[in-house]
Design a protein around this motif. Structure first.
Motif, mmCIF file in Angstrom:
data_model
loop_
_atom_site.group_PDB
_atom_site.id
_atom_site.type_symbol
_atom_site.label_atom_id
_atom_site.label_comp_id
_atom_site.label_asym_id
_atom_site.label_seq_id
_atom_site.Cartn_x
_atom_site.Cartn_y
_atom_site.Cartn_z
ATOM 1 N N GLN A 1 0.819 -1.125 -0.080
ATOM 2 C CA GLN A 1 0.043 -0.006 0.085
ATOM 3 C C GLN A 1 0.981 1.236 0.089
ATOM 4 O O GLN A 1 1.472 1.480 1.093
ATOM 5 N N GLU B 1 9.005 4.027 -6.719
ATOM 6 C CA GLU B 1 7.461 3.803 -6.771
ATOM 7 C C GLU B 1 7.179 2.337 -5.961
ATOM 8 O O GLU B 1 6.223 1.983 -5.749
ATOM 9 N N LYS C 1 -2.619 5.497 -2.011
ATOM 10 C CA LYS C 1 -3.243 4.321 -2.940
ATOM 11 C C LYS C 1 -3.905 3.182 -2.211
ATOM 12 O O LYS C 1 -3.577 3.148 -0.991
ATOM 13 N N GLU C 2 -4.716 2.403 -2.972
ATOM 14 C CA GLU C 2 -5.042 1.145 -2.486
ATOM 15 C C GLU C 2 -4.299 0.034 -2.223
ATOM 16 O O GLU C 2 -3.066 0.106 -2.877
ATOM 17 N N ARG C 3 -4.335 -0.848 -1.405
ATOM 18 C CA ARG C 3 -3.591 -1.752 -1.020
ATOM 19 C C ARG C 3 -3.579 -2.800 -2.648
ATOM 20 O O ARG C 3 -4.821 -3.286 -3.016
ATOM 21 N N GLU C 4 -2.441 -3.073 -2.885
ATOM 22 C CA GLU C 4 -2.504 -3.929 -4.198
ATOM 23 C C GLU C 4 -1.475 -5.223 -4.127
ATOM 24 O O GLU C 4 -0.804 -5.367 -3.232
#
Length: 123
Positions: free
Chosen positions: A39, A89, A43-46
């Motif tokens: 995460q 990133e 941002k969303e957890r991916e």
């Protein structure tokens, strides 16, 4: 109650490497799917990588392919994420998660989560 505890995060320069570890309080083989999620701020957890506890069928996010390697040690009930060639990133909190079913590598599919370990990639 099942507990997952991540470790190994920290500050690393771009291009560096880190290995994340996750200790599972129960038997890994009780869970079909184990995974690492990230995460990033805001941002969303991916899903970063997921695999079957049997060791088959490893999946990686496109951003992780060729750089990250997920593994597990059944005897130690440990899950690892080796991260190489880290990029800014890649910064975020990394979570270990498991599910009793065969699920896709998405947040909503996982049943149990650790509290996460922070990885910061910066010069």
């Amino acid at each position: 109650q099942l507990q997952l505890v991540e470790s190994g995060g920290g500050l690393v320069q771009p291009g560096g490497s880190l290995t994340l570890s996750c200790v599972v309080s129960g038997d890994i083989l009780d869970y079909y799917t184990i995974g690492w999620f990230r995460q990033a701020p805001g941002k969303e957890r991916e899903g970063v990588s997921c695999m079957r506890s049997t060791g088959r069928t490893k999946n990686y996010a496109d951003s992780a392919k060729g750089r990250f390697t997920m593994s597990r040690d059944i005897a130690k009930n440990m899950v690892y994420l080796q991260m190489n060639s880290l990029k800014p990133e890649d910064t975020g909190v990394y979570y270990c998660a498991v599910a009793r079913a065969i699920v896709a590598c998405v947040k909503n599919g996982m049943a149990h989560w650790g509290k996460g370990t922070l990885v910061t990639v910066s010069s």
